[in-house]
Each structure stands twice: as C-alpha cells, then as structure tokens.
Design a protein around this motif. Structure first.
Motif, short mmCIF file in Angstrom:
data_model
loop_
_atom_site.label_atom_id
_atom_site.label_comp_id
_atom_site.label_asym_id
_atom_site.label_seq_id
_atom_site.Cartn_x
_atom_site.Cartn_y
_atom_site.Cartn_z
N UNK A 196 27.18 -25.45 -56.92
CA UNK A 196 26.75 -26.81 -56.59
C UNK A 196 26.97 -27.07 -55.10
N UNK A 197 26.24 -28.04 -54.59
CA UNK A 197 26.37 -28.50 -53.20
C UNK A 197 26.09 -27.42 -52.17
N UNK A 198 25.25 -26.46 -52.52
CA UNK A 198 24.83 -25.50 -51.52
C UNK A 198 23.34 -25.24 -51.76
N UNK A 236 21.66 -28.11 -55.72
CA UNK A 236 22.18 -28.72 -56.95
C UNK A 236 23.39 -29.59 -56.63
N UNK A 237 23.53 -30.71 -57.30
CA UNK A 237 24.63 -31.61 -56.99
C UNK A 237 25.58 -31.81 -58.17
N UNK A 262 22.44 -22.57 -64.66
CA UNK A 262 23.83 -23.00 -64.78
C UNK A 262 24.34 -23.32 -63.38
N UNK A 263 24.68 -24.57 -63.15
CA UNK A 263 25.24 -24.97 -61.86
C UNK A 263 26.77 -24.95 -61.98
N UNK A 267 33.79 -22.26 -56.70
CA UNK A 267 34.75 -21.18 -57.04
C UNK A 267 34.29 -20.46 -58.29
N UNK A 268 33.82 -21.22 -59.28
CA UNK A 268 33.37 -20.61 -60.52
C UNK A 268 32.17 -19.71 -60.28
N UNK A 269 31.33 -20.11 -59.33
CA UNK A 269 30.17 -19.28 -59.04
C UNK A 269 30.60 -17.94 -58.44
N UNK A 270 31.58 -18.01 -57.54
CA UNK A 270 32.07 -16.76 -56.96
C UNK A 270 32.66 -15.86 -58.05
N UNK A 271 33.36 -16.47 -58.97
CA UNK A 271 33.93 -15.70 -60.08
C UNK A 271 32.80 -15.08 -60.91
#
Ligand code: CUA
Length: 295
Positions: A196-198, A236-237, A262-263, A267-271
C-alpha cells in the motif's frame, strides 16, 4: 393565483437543487475506495449524480404536472393553444445543457489528467530507438509477440510523478487468466500482490485476444491488447483483497476470468516477496524489485 408563478418556479427550482445536492451527498453506490485516485473519481460521480437527480426529478416532475394540469377536461372538444415557438425559452433550454455538458467534459478531463491519463508513457529510454528494430524482428519471426520486452506502449494511465519509484509488474492476460510477473524478483503469480501507499506500474500484454484489467475498488480499468503493451499506474491506499475482473468479452469463459489483488502493508509485502522469490536471497531481492525494469 395569489402567489406569482415566477416565485413558485424559483422556490421549486431551489428545492430541486437542494434535493439534488442532498442525494449526491448521500449516494452510496460505489464499492470501497482503495486507491489514491478513487476519491477524485468518486467526487466526479457525486457531481454527475447531483446533475442527474436534478434533471430526472425536474423533467419527470414537469411531465407529471403537465399531464394532470393540462389534461382534457370533460366536455372540452376544442383545439389546443396554437403556440408557434418561444425564442427566449429555446435559447435558455439550449444554453443550460450546453453549459452543463461543457462543465462535465472539462471536469472529467481534469480528473483523467489527475489520474495520469495524460502522462507520457513511452519514456523508458531505449524504447523509441528500439521500436522499429523490434517491429521488424517481430514481423520476421512468427514467434510470440511478447518476447520478454514490451514492444510498444499503446496507452493507459501513467505515473503522476515520474520521479516516484513505482513497483513494476508485468501482466499477461490470456484466455482465461491473468498472470503477474515481478521483474525484480522473478516471481510469477496468479494473484497480484502489491504494497500500500506506493505506486505500482503494470505493463500489460495479452497472449490471444483483447482483455481488460479492472479493479472496481481502484476505480481503474485498462484494456490488455495482444502485441501492444498498455500501462496502468496506481497507488493502493487500503490494505485488503479486491477482485480483478476481466472487463472485455474475450470468449466463453470471460465471466470466469477473475483474479485477486492483495494490498499488503509495506512490511508484509516484503515478507511476501521473500517467501515467494524463486532463489531465496535476502533483502537484495526486495531492493531490486523496486527498480524500474530496463526496457
Ligand atoms: Cu478476458 Cu474477458
């Protein structure tokens, strides 16, 4: 009549505008807003809904009023009034719609621009110089048109701020699925995962026929065309899972051509990237995922 009819008309008009504004403020027909351009889109929707409500109630109200007020009375066999036209009235009912349509047109254009619809798309350095060469190669070979690098950007929603580092994702649409590839980490996924937010930049191409990538919660839809890359950039926000829907009739199972975006929290995205990267290599994978692909 005791009250002058012009005053009645004025009061009715004011009531109509207030009702329209109230309906526009309270209309709740759109899904969750989950991208940065959803709020501006929703504002436009509200404005259109206000205008639509005013026109609908005004026109239908006037028709019903006229049906009752000017109905044929019993025993009245005479002709109607011979009205030959009314120039001021005709000017007014031409000018008002013209102003409304012009306003809606300019406002829509402004929002399209704020979403990045006018952003230059094909500035990935080598593209232009490469293009003629690539086309020639493609025409010569009967191989797949999407051989690794996008040949030409056909259109779409671009980045609002080209300096902002967008997450690149390559989207392949085919009968009847979407495939997502992350150039930085070589992840291949049937679901789109984004932080999110990127900003996220999708470069999309179809294998067979025209499809369309649509996420209602992002308020975005973009055609996916065989042989011609289209771009869709969004931020995505709101973390969550939202449907990706194919919005172009593309064959018998078009209705089943769906996926999920899935947004994640960043940190969760990096994981997620770490878990799914083919070769398990630590942060370097994530870092390289952030770099725009070399065209
Ligand atoms: Cu793909 Cu409809």
């Amino acid at each position: 009549m005791a009250i002058p009819s012009s005053l009645v008309t004025l009061l009715l008009g004011m009531a109509l505008v207030l009702i329209g504004l109230w309906v526009g403020q309270n209309v709740n027909l759109l899904p969750l807003d989950a991208s940065s351009n959803a709020p501006v889109y929703d504002d436009l929707f509200r404005v259109l809904f206000v205008i639509g409500t005013i026109l609908f109630i005004g026109i239908v109200g006037l028709v019903i009023f006229s049906l009752i007020r000017f109905r044929r009375r019993e025993g009245d066999d005479g002709d109607g009034l011979p009205i030959e036209g009314n120039l001021p009235l005709e000017i007014v009912w031409t000018a008002i719609p013209a102003v409304v349509v012009l306003f809606v047109g300019i406002y829509s254009y402004d929002i399209y621009e704020r979403m990045g619809g006018m952003a230059p798309l094909n500035d990935h350095s080598a593209h232009m110089a490469h293009q003629a060469q690539l086309m020639a190669v493609q025409q010569a070979s009967t191989g797949s048109p999407s051989g690794g690098e996008p040949s030409r950007v056909w259109g779409g929603i671009g980045p609002l701020d080209p300096a902002e580092e967008a997450l690149p994702v390559e989207v392949t649409a085919m009968q009847f699925a979407f495939l997502f590839r992350y150039p930085g980490s070589d992840i291949l996924s049937g679901e789109l995962h984004v932080p999110s937010d990127r900003p996220v930049e999708l470069r999309m191409e179809a294998k067979d026929v025209i499809h369309a990538f649509w996420v209602p919660q992002f308020r975005l839809k973009q055609d996916v065309i065989p042989g011609q890359t289209t771009v869709l950039t969004f931020t995505p926000t709101r973390p969550g899972s939202y449907p990706i829907v194919c919005a172009e009739l593309c064959g018998p199972y078009h209705g089943g051509m769906r996926s999920t975006v899935v947004v994640h929290e960043p940190e969760d995205f990096e994981a997620w990237v770490q878990r799914n990267a083919p070769a398990p290599s630590p942060p370097a994978t994530v870092a390289s995922a952030a770099v725009t692909p070399v065209a």
